[in-house]
Scaffold this active site. Structure first.
Site, PDB file in Angstrom:
ATOM      1  N   THR A 180     -16.441  68.687  55.472  1.00  0.00           N
ATOM      2  CA  THR A 180     -16.318  67.326  55.983  1.00  0.00           C
ATOM      3  C   THR A 180     -14.920  67.111  56.550  1.00  0.00           C
ATOM      4  OG1 THR A 180     -16.720  64.984  55.468  1.00  0.00           O
ATOM      5  CG2 THR A 180     -15.493  66.245  53.848  1.00  0.00           C
ATOM      6  N   THR A 181     -14.805  66.223  57.516  1.00  0.00           N
ATOM      7  CA  THR A 181     -13.516  65.926  58.131  1.00  0.00           C
ATOM      8  C   THR A 181     -12.547  65.372  57.096  1.00  0.00           C
ATOM      9  OG1 THR A 181     -14.598  65.470  60.232  1.00  0.00           O
ATOM     10  CG2 THR A 181     -12.387  64.582  59.946  1.00  0.00           C
ATOM     11  N   HIS A 237     -12.616  52.796  38.238  1.00  0.00           N
ATOM     12  CA  HIS A 237     -12.382  51.365  38.030  1.00  0.00           C
ATOM     13  C   HIS A 237     -11.178  51.106  37.131  1.00  0.00           C
ATOM     14  CE1 HIS A 237     -16.004  49.929  40.094  1.00  0.00           C
ATOM     15  NE2 HIS A 237     -16.570  51.013  39.617  1.00  0.00           N
ATOM     16  N   LYS A 267     -10.182  51.243  45.537  1.00  0.00           N
ATOM     17  CA  LYS A 267     -10.277  50.037  44.718  1.00  0.00           C
ATOM     18  C   LYS A 267      -8.871  49.481  44.471  1.00  0.00           C
ATOM     19  CE  LYS A 267     -14.831  51.041  42.821  1.00  0.00           C
ATOM     20  NZ  LYS A 267     -15.169  52.158  43.741  1.00  0.00           N
ATOM     21  N   THR A 326     -29.398  48.696  40.641  1.00  0.00           N
ATOM     22  CA  THR A 326     -28.014  48.844  40.180  1.00  0.00           C
ATOM     23  C   THR A 326     -27.904  48.517  38.701  1.00  0.00           C
ATOM     24  OG1 THR A 326     -27.279  48.203  42.393  1.00  0.00           O
ATOM     25  CG2 THR A 326     -25.635  48.178  40.646  1.00  0.00           C
ATOM     26  N   SER A 355     -18.521  49.827  35.489  1.00  0.00           N
ATOM     27  CA  SER A 355     -18.301  48.773  36.465  1.00  0.00           C
ATOM     28  C   SER A 355     -19.257  47.598  36.375  1.00  0.00           C
ATOM     29  CB  SER A 355     -18.378  49.356  37.884  1.00  0.00           C
ATOM     30  OG  SER A 355     -19.673  49.874  38.137  1.00  0.00           O
ATOM     31  N   ARG A 403     -31.398  43.735  50.080  1.00  0.00           N
ATOM     32  CA  ARG A 403     -29.971  43.414  50.052  1.00  0.00           C
ATOM     33  C   ARG A 403     -29.554  42.667  51.320  1.00  0.00           C
ATOM     34  NH1 ARG A 403     -27.441  46.973  46.073  1.00  0.00           N
ATOM     35  NH2 ARG A 403     -29.042  48.375  45.266  1.00  0.00           N
TER      36      ARG A 403
END
Length: 414
Positions: free
Chosen positions: A276-277, A216, A247, A362, A188, A21
């Site tokens: 998690t924060t 989406h 999005k 993907t 998507s 990528r």
């Protein structure tokens, strides 16, 4: 083999398979979306972004920016902790109330991303059910797959949007066994829509819960931007709706909307929520501004749908191979990883059009594509220029012809 050599070998394999990528360093310009600055090896260049997930350009909306700025000045840049330990700000509580109202649910729960929302919620819900079986669409996102894996429940994959196959699988299970059907509204990579009503009917018939990923679709469809389920008048029939703020709402974060009991259970058992924060107040304030705006404004949605329709019309006139779904996602099919990357690079360097190539894993090998997401700020002249550039580049690169009737989406979903 040494550690570094091992990693180098794996990276080289990606390059050999045309799966390495390359990232374009972009600098977005407020007030000029979809224009951006590409910091190339030869210096900065103006480009038009054709693959942004900021579908409606809400990331540059003045009121949302002001809401974020005011919050940062008043409350600082961070949240100060997890939701349990000092991180539950008034801004995030207000956002959750607005999201619950948007989806006509008792409660909403905000996470740091849509990926975390899926992973934490699905794993917590499936772990709390009694020996459940999870039915997952074959094209579901990697975050859904990860959530199912962490929940350690039995998983059965049904063919994409195939309700007959799903029913045959449901029928094979005892009626009283706990079941959860997980699917998306808008997929998507192909831009197609799931048969939500039919899946709901099956869930009721076979005693299953439903979990609908609308990342989406939220902001994009429905009278208030509540997604496809809202557009079809079905949101009250879905047990858990999952969405994103990163999005169409133009900020960052994810959420679920469901009953008070379900949200409270995820809040108490979802490790991705607990440890998690929390989302910083400025992000929550900006997201809240965007959600409120899109609940009462149809302009952005209608403009976006008009431009997507115009792009498809022009692609059809030029004989370009694309999937003709009825959503805002327009996949132009290439069918070869190397040529897909080559076409993307030519469009960027020669035409100033940024469209990231989508290759395996993907999407399945042989279905490589350019995923175009036209928005309300892509005008007709931009669309005409893009289609002309695409046609010339396809003629230059000469990718293989591709059978559009046999395309699948995410290979990682299986």
């Amino acid at each position: 083999m040494g550690y570094q050599s091992l990693f180098e070998k794996q990276v080289n394999q990606l390059k050999e398979e045309n799966r390495y990528r390359l990232f374009a360093a972009l600098e977005r310009k407020v007030g000029e979306h979809p224009h951006a600055i590409w910091h190339s090896d030869n210096g900065p260049k103006d480009v038009i972004n054709w693959c942004s997930n900021d579908y409606l350009g809400m990331g540059q909306r003045k009121e949302s920016i002001q809401a974020m700025t005011n919050s940062a000045v008043s409350h600082g840049t961070g949240s100060g902790g997890t939701r349990n330990i000092s991180g539950t700000s008034h801004a995030i509580v207000s956002l959750e109330c607005e999201l619950a109202a948007l989806h006509r649910k008792e409660r909403a729960l905000v996470f740091t991303s849509g990926y975390v929302a899926n992973e934490a919620s699905i794993s917590a819900i499936s772990a709390l059910l009694d020996e459940p079986v999870i039915f997952s669409d074959s094209m579901n996102h990697a975050s859904i797959i990860s959530g199912i894996r962490f929940g350690r429940s039995e998983k059965i994959v049904f063919r994409h949007n195939d309700v007959e196959h799903l029913e045959s699988l449901l029928k094979a299970q005892p009626y009283k066994r706990h079941k959860l059907i997980i699917f998306e509204s808008v997929y998507s990579m192909d831009g197609d829509i799931s048969p939500i009503e039919k899946i709901i009917e099956l869930a009721k018939k076979y005693n299953a819960m439903t979990y609908l990923d609308e990342v989406h679709a939220v902001g994009m469809y429905g009278k208030e931007g509540g997604g496809v389920a809202q557009q079809e008048g079905l949101e009250s029939e879905i047990d858990i709706l999952q969405g994103t703020l990163g999005k169409a709402f133009g900020t960052m974060g994810g959420y679920i909307a469901a009953s008070d009991a379900i949200c409270d259970a995820v809040r108490g058992y979802g490790s991705g929520f607990i440890f998690t924060t929390a989302m910083p107040p400025p992000l929550a304030a900006a997201a809240l501004s965007s959600v409120k705006h899109l609940r009462q404004s149809q302009f952005e949605r209608e403009s976006q749908q008009r431009q997507a329709k115009f792009l498809k019309q022009r692609l059809r006139e030029y004989g370009m191979p694309f999937l003709t779904g009825n959503t805002h996602i327009v996949p132009v099919m290439v069918g070869d990883a190397a040529k897909c990357s080559q076409i993307s690079q030519i469009l960027l360097e020669n035409y100033g059009f940024y469209i990231q190539p989508i290759n395996f894993p993907t999407v399945p090998k042989g279905t490589e594509r350019l995923r175009i997401t036209p928005g309300p700020l892509h005008n007709n002249e931009m669309i005409n220029d893009l289609v002309v550039g695409l046609a010339k580049t396809f003629e230059e690169v000469n990718p293989p012809s591709i059978n559009l009737s046999n395309n699948g989406a995410s290979a990682a979903s299986a």
